[in-house]
Motif scaffolding. Structure first.
Motif: not given
Length: 360
Positions: A71-75, A154-159, A188-191
């Motif tokens: 769900l995190l990745e899809v969203a 990536r979004h799981l640990p960051e969340s 992620p992207d350095p920006a």
């Protein structure tokens, strides 16, 4: 070498196997609401995940861990939001953590709150587990997940890391100072790095050995503002009951858990007979009996065990009369409940309640 100390005295809640690992509805709801804010409705998100359109509006049911990570990745992809995990964490509130969040609010200090997090984190999710390490004047908040090797995200640990900080800030009524933050996944992207550092208020690095946030250890001894510590024993006892039930479910075959769930829902309506439960599960009594026998039990055994567990829970509620307890357990007469209770415990419900109150 710096001496390592840990403030944790509570045993950490075990993480069940992936097939039984889940995320409770309120925790998942935070991610669903974040996606909705970015234009992805719960219905569209559900359909993308292969679920009925109405199943995530709201997310009242538990989600399997594997589905939640997806769900995190899809969203994140559908919303075009490379910082989706941070934004989910930013929305974290008391309701995100369900019952165990209330336990934290009744703790005297942040040290006590970290101990209860270690104990009750599993009431919110089986995504991973937290721990605190103290290295002199510096404390480390470490979050580890057994799933990220086979279910990279990536979004799981960051969340999770962002959510813990958001909740800590809310609990403290001020911004909690952070020394630095590290993530085990690739950068992620350095920006995007400035956005991470703005959110955490500290340097952020990637490709680290573990997911970790360092902060001054003195924070652990901060008092929790406005904590009603008188509520802690009641809330912690309730959380222990829920955790014991959750751990039992993780050990039991799925069919037993499904039958127990239907029994709980039907008992107060006096319709928890075998045929009623079989109908609710889309089965026949004979098939249900066979499946329970294959799981090493019977319908009557599951019914009695469920009634016993609920009876203990209800009898600990001081405002609930014996007649109400009997009714909620599906007994038409209080005398029938009293008879069954004597068979279970060798005493009357009133005597059991008095013993529970006195702690003997």
């Amino acid at each position: 070498m710096t001496e390592l100390a840990t403030p944790e005295t509570q045993p950490a809640a075990a993480i069940p196997p992936l097939a039984q690992a889940r995320v409770v509805g309120p925790y998942a709801q935070t991610a669903i609401d974040t996606a909705a804010e970015r234009g992805l409705s719960p219905a569209r998100l559900a359909v993308t995940l292969g679920l009925p359109a109405e199943s995530l509006a709201p997310a009242t049911d538990n989600l399997p861990v594997e589905r939640y990570i997806r769900l995190l990745e899809v969203a994140a992809e559908a919303c075009g939001d490379p910082l989706f995990g941070l934004h989910v964490g930013e929305r974290t509130r008391l309701s995100t953590f369900a019952v165990y969040g209330l336990v934290l609010c009744s703790c005297r200090s942040f040290r006590a709150a970290t101990e209860q997090t270690r104990r009750f984190e599993g009431l919110a999710h089986d995504l991973g587990r937290s721990r605190i390490e103290e290295h002199g004047a510096i404390a480390h908040y470490v979050w580890e997940s057994p799933w990220l090797t086979t279910l990279p995200s990536r979004h799981l640990p960051e969340s999770v890391m962002a959510g813990i900080l958001s909740f800590a800030n809310w609990l403290a009524h001020t911004r909690v100072p952070v020394i630095d933050v590290a993530f085990a996944h690739a950068a992620p992207d350095p920006a995007l790095i400035p956005a991470y550092e703005q959110f955490f208020g500290a340097p952020v690095r990637f490709d680290a050995p573990q997911n970790c946030a360092r902060f001054p250890a003195e924070i652990l001894d901060w008092p929790v503002p406005n904590a009603d510590t008188s509520l802690f024993p009641v809330l912690a006892r309730h959380a222990e009951q829920l955790l014991a039930a959750r751990e039992r479910e993780a050990r039991q075959p799925e069919i037993i858990n499904a039958v127990r769930e239907k029994i709980v829902a039907l008992l107060a309506h006096d319709s928890a007979r075998l045929g009623d439960v079989a109908d609710a599960l889309g089965s026949t009594p004979r098939t249900l009996q066979r499946k329970l026998a294959e799981a090493g039990t019977s319908y009557q055994t599951v019914l009695d065990a469920t009634r016993r567990e609920l009876a203990e829970q209800y009898l600990r509620e001081p405002g609930m009369t014996m007649t109400e307890v009997a009714f909620l357990l599906g007994y038409r007469e209080q005398s029938s409940f009293n008879h069954a209770f004597r068979d279970w415990y060798g005493m009357t419900p009133a005597a059991w309640r008095e013993r529970a109150r006195s702690g003997s």
